[in-house]
Design a protein around this motif. Structure first.
Motif, PDB file in Angstrom:
ATOM      1  N   ILE A   2      43.273  31.614  50.129  1.00 53.23           N
ATOM      2  CA  ILE A   2      42.270  32.580  49.684  1.00 53.23           C
ATOM      3  C   ILE A   2      40.940  32.166  50.306  1.00 53.23           C
ATOM      4  N   VAL A   3      40.361  33.045  51.123  1.00 52.95           N
ATOM      5  CA  VAL A   3      39.099  32.734  51.789  1.00 52.95           C
ATOM      6  C   VAL A   3      37.954  33.590  51.286  1.00 52.95           C
ATOM      7  N   GLY A   4      38.267  34.502  50.368  1.00 51.87           N
ATOM      8  CA  GLY A   4      37.225  35.350  49.810  1.00 51.87           C
ATOM      9  C   GLY A   4      37.813  36.327  48.818  1.00 51.87           C
ATOM     10  N   TYR A   5      36.931  37.075  48.191  1.00 53.55           N
ATOM     11  CA  TYR A   5      37.381  38.130  47.285  1.00 53.55           C
ATOM     12  C   TYR A   5      36.331  39.218  47.218  1.00 53.55           C
ATOM     13  N   GLU A   6      36.781  40.368  46.776  1.00 54.46           N
ATOM     14  CA  GLU A   6      35.892  41.480  46.522  1.00 54.46           C
ATOM     15  C   GLU A   6      35.876  41.688  45.015  1.00 54.46           C
ATOM     16  N   PRO A   7      34.700  41.654  44.385  1.00 52.98           N
ATOM     17  CA  PRO A   7      34.644  41.863  42.938  1.00 52.98           C
ATOM     18  C   PRO A   7      35.162  43.250  42.563  1.00 52.98           C
ATOM     19  N   SER A   8      35.730  43.356  41.389  1.00 48.42           N
ATOM     20  CA  SER A   8      36.238  44.629  40.883  1.00 48.42           C
ATOM     21  C   SER A   8      35.074  45.560  40.566  1.00 48.42           C
ATOM     22  N   THR A   9      35.247  46.816  40.900  1.00 43.47           N
ATOM     23  CA  THR A   9      34.253  47.821  40.517  1.00 43.47           C
ATOM     24  C   THR A   9      34.610  48.440  39.171  1.00 43.47           C
ATOM     25  N   ALA A  10      35.835  48.189  38.688  1.00 44.69           N
ATOM     26  CA  ALA A  10      36.303  48.767  37.426  1.00 44.69           C
ATOM     27  C   ALA A  10      36.191  47.803  36.251  1.00 44.69           C
ATOM     28  N   ALA A  11      36.401  46.510  36.505  1.00 44.24           N
ATOM     29  CA  ALA A  11      36.389  45.516  35.430  1.00 44.24           C
ATOM     30  C   ALA A  11      35.339  44.445  35.727  1.00 44.24           C
ATOM     31  N   GLY A  16      38.695  42.707  42.629  1.00 37.83           N
ATOM     32  CA  GLY A  16      39.138  43.922  43.293  1.00 37.83           C
ATOM     33  C   GLY A  16      40.280  43.606  44.249  1.00 37.83           C
ATOM     34  N   ARG A  17      40.064  42.597  45.072  1.00 39.85           N
ATOM     35  CA  ARG A  17      41.117  42.117  45.965  1.00 39.85           C
ATOM     36  C   ARG A  17      40.762  40.750  46.512  1.00 39.85           C
ATOM     37  N   LEU A  18      41.798  40.018  46.888  1.00 34.78           N
ATOM     38  CA  LEU A  18      41.644  38.711  47.509  1.00 34.78           C
ATOM     39  C   LEU A  18      41.728  38.874  49.020  1.00 34.78           C
ATOM     40  N   ILE A  19      40.923  38.121  49.738  1.00 35.75           N
ATOM     41  CA  ILE A  19      40.959  38.102  51.193  1.00 35.75           C
ATOM     42  C   ILE A  19      41.782  36.870  51.580  1.00 35.75           C
ATOM     43  N   LEU A  20      42.840  37.079  52.370  1.00 39.38           N
ATOM     44  CA  LEU A  20      43.800  36.016  52.669  1.00 39.38           C
ATOM     45  C   LEU A  20      43.785  35.607  54.131  1.00 39.38           C
ATOM     46  N   LEU A  53      33.649  28.071  44.197  1.00 37.80           N
ATOM     47  CA  LEU A  53      33.899  27.770  45.605  1.00 37.80           C
ATOM     48  C   LEU A  53      33.130  28.673  46.568  1.00 37.80           C
ATOM     49  N   ILE A  54      32.196  29.473  46.056  1.00 44.61           N
ATOM     50  CA  ILE A  54      31.473  30.435  46.898  1.00 44.61           C
ATOM     51  C   ILE A  54      30.632  29.719  47.955  1.00 44.61           C
ATOM     52  N   ILE A  55      30.735  30.249  49.186  1.00 42.79           N
ATOM     53  CA  ILE A  55      29.926  29.782  50.311  1.00 42.79           C
ATOM     54  C   ILE A  55      29.234  30.997  50.924  1.00 42.79           C
ATOM     55  N   ARG A  70      32.797  38.071  48.589  1.00 43.56           N
ATOM     56  CA  ARG A  70      32.301  36.743  48.228  1.00 43.56           C
ATOM     57  C   ARG A  70      33.182  35.761  48.997  1.00 43.56           C
ATOM     58  N   TRP A  71      32.585  34.973  49.870  1.00 38.20           N
ATOM     59  CA  TRP A  71      33.342  34.038  50.694  1.00 38.20           C
ATOM     60  C   TRP A  71      33.552  32.730  49.969  1.00 38.20           C
ATOM     61  N   LEU A  72      34.694  32.105  50.198  1.00 33.86           N
ATOM     62  CA  LEU A  72      35.062  30.889  49.484  1.00 33.86           C
ATOM     63  C   LEU A  72      35.405  29.755  50.431  1.00 33.86           C
ATOM     64  N   THR A  73      35.155  28.549  49.968  1.00 28.66           N
ATOM     65  CA  THR A  73      35.714  27.381  50.621  1.00 28.66           C
ATOM     66  C   THR A  73      37.227  27.526  50.511  1.00 28.66           C
TER      67      THR A  73
END
Length: 113
Positions: A2-11, A16-20, A53-55, A70-73
């Motif tokens: 997991i190198v990032g994620y998109e926050p949910s717009t509903a919750a 919202g989704r993980l970036i792999l 882990l946000i970078i 949101r990018w992650l270590t």
């Protein structure tokens, strides 16, 4: 990985989704995203771990990225089920299963050049 994620717009506070990414030699390569398969409890717990882990910059080169990411270590490994690979090397119909806490970087999918 997991190198990032998109926050949910509903919750609020959700995912919202993980970036792999997968490994290709000594670098990480984008292999797609997953936005389904999370139960509320898992999503909340995972989001708390990821927020630590946000970078500022992504750990990989990715074209057309959204500003909401949101990018992650790259320290977390997700187990993901999927139907197939697309012609351009991305996951098709991916579904999140769990966080692989026992995995190390040797168990991360390796992409053959």
């Amino acid at each position: 990985m997991i190198v990032g994620y998109e926050p949910s717009t509903a919750a609020p506070g959700g995912i919202g989704r993980l970036i792999l990414a997968g490994c290709q030699g000594d670098r990480l390569v984008y292999i797609g995203s997953v936005g389904t398969g999370f139960c509320d409890a898992d999503a909340t717990a995972l989001r708390k771990q990821m927020d630590e882990l946000i970078i500022l910059k992504p750990a990989l080169c990715m074209k057309g990225r959204r500003q909401a990411y949101r990018w992650l270590t790259p320290a977390l490994v997700a187990e993901v089920e999927f139907r197939a690979w697309t012609d351009d090397g991305k996951l098709r119909h991916a579904s999140y299963k769990c966080l692989r806490e026992d995995a190390d970087s040797a168990e991360v999918f390796e992409i053959k050049p």
